[in-house]
Design a protein around this motif. Sequence first.
Motif, PDB file in Angstrom:
ATOM      1  N   LYS A 126       0.811  -1.231   0.000  1.00  0.00           N
ATOM      2  CA  LYS A 126       0.000   0.000   0.000  1.00  0.00           C
ATOM      3  C   LYS A 126       0.835   1.267   0.000  1.00  0.00           C
ATOM      4  O   LYS A 126       0.304   2.365   0.123  1.00  0.00           O
ATOM      5  N   PHE A 127       2.153   1.113  -0.092  1.00  0.00           N
ATOM      6  CA  PHE A 127       3.013   2.290  -0.091  1.00  0.00           C
ATOM      7  C   PHE A 127       3.274   2.742  -1.514  1.00  0.00           C
ATOM      8  O   PHE A 127       3.700   1.963  -2.355  1.00  0.00           O
ATOM      9  N   VAL A 128       3.022   4.026  -1.769  1.00  0.00           N
ATOM     10  CA  VAL A 128       3.196   4.539  -3.118  1.00  0.00           C
ATOM     11  C   VAL A 128       4.613   5.030  -3.370  1.00  0.00           C
ATOM     12  O   VAL A 128       5.091   5.068  -4.484  1.00  0.00           O
TER      13      VAL A 128
ATOM     14  N   GLY B 221      -2.806   4.681   4.638  1.00  0.00           N
ATOM     15  CA  GLY B 221      -3.450   5.441   3.567  1.00  0.00           C
ATOM     16  C   GLY B 221      -3.204   6.937   3.704  1.00  0.00           C
ATOM     17  O   GLY B 221      -2.913   7.625   2.720  1.00  0.00           O
ATOM     18  N   ILE B 222      -3.296   7.439   4.908  1.00  0.00           N
ATOM     19  CA  ILE B 222      -3.072   8.865   5.151  1.00  0.00           C
ATOM     20  C   ILE B 222      -1.638   9.251   4.792  1.00  0.00           C
ATOM     21  O   ILE B 222      -1.383  10.330   4.266  1.00  0.00           O
TER      22      ILE B 222
ATOM     23  N   GLY C 165       7.612  -0.297   4.613  1.00  0.00           N
ATOM     24  CA  GLY C 165       6.219  -0.731   4.712  1.00  0.00           C
ATOM     25  C   GLY C 165       5.914  -1.637   5.886  1.00  0.00           C
ATOM     26  O   GLY C 165       4.792  -2.141   6.005  1.00  0.00           O
ATOM     27  N   VAL C 166       6.896  -1.848   6.764  1.00  0.00           N
ATOM     28  CA  VAL C 166       6.722  -2.786   7.878  1.00  0.00           C
ATOM     29  C   VAL C 166       6.522  -2.047   9.208  1.00  0.00           C
ATOM     30  O   VAL C 166       7.279  -1.126   9.538  1.00  0.00           O
TER      31      VAL C 166
END
Lengths: 183, 183
Positions: free
Chosen positions: A178-180, B86-87, B164-165
């Motif tokens: 989910k990381f852009v 998401g934020i 991302g972790v």
Amino acid sequence: MTRRKMDFPVSEVRRYLEPGPVVLVSSYWKGRANIMTMGWHTVMEFTPSLVGCVISNANYSFELIRNSQECVINVPTMALLDQTVGIGNTSGADVDKFTKFGLTAETAEKVEAALIRECHANFECRLHDDALVEKYNFFIFEVVKAHVAATPKYPQTVHYTGEGVFMIAGKTVSRRAKFVRGL
Amino acid sequence: MTRRKMDFPVSEVRRYLEPGPVVLVSSYWKGRANIMTMGWHTVMEFTPSLVGCVISNANYSFELIRNSQECVINVPTMALLDQTVGIGNTSGADVDKFTKFGLTAETAEKVEAALIRECHANFECRLHDDALVEKYNFFIFEVVKAHVAATPKYPQTVHYTGEGVFMIAGKTVSRRAKFVRGL
């Protein structure tokens, strides 16, 4: 029980510091060595690798670090909890903490302060900016060399909540998909 | 699912911030509201209750906070992990994050920025010192009002390690008997 350590990229020390563990700061100045327990720190930049932290001038370590302009930030795990608490509740003015707590001082590569062998990671630091030292005891260090145990990737660090209570690092979860961006 | 919150002493916010969780920073300026995810922060003083944090000028929130000189630091738990990710991976320039992530804006007491109801704790902050904003994007805030859910005492916070972790807060252990001072 100490695992072999590898060189680690200084721009990636956030993996160990950003989750907010209590760390052990080792220092050395003119024949005096010390260790303090420290929980007030934050990553500030990837490159250069900057870490800001509050080291109270009430600590014996303050003078050593202020004068040597160096320290090592060592990351202990649950296995060192009692030593970490003991280090935070004694003064280097009274005791040699390496001896008292059975810790091994190893020679660092770029600073005179010692690496603590029993810790999971050791980050050699040089003072980068002392602009807020007078007002807040806030030092900004640059991590100039990093050593990290090869395993585990996510060590069981300890995180202080006050009142003598520590939170122990739990499991990890990935949301990488989910990381852009790369952060 | 939101628990009732109580007033909490601002001098004790370290219980929630010192362990190093990712936080959600809400801001407001001239009709524009935003939320950002932030992991680079540290407690700096008990009284006044000071928190230092890095808010990159690449973030939409930077301008809102720089100009309003206020924000709210909200502490999410595991239940909000996906919203937190998401934020951090969207920009307030493009979306209304309260709407997009289904979060509830509540009126704060001392600042215009909103409290995020779904978070475990909300710390209303006013800018205390901007000496290092130009050079490091480092803001020193004073927590002027704190709201905390009555239970649990030790929430399951999330701690970012990069890539991302996230590390999820594990169990707590007390070593209170070994503390010689109140810290």
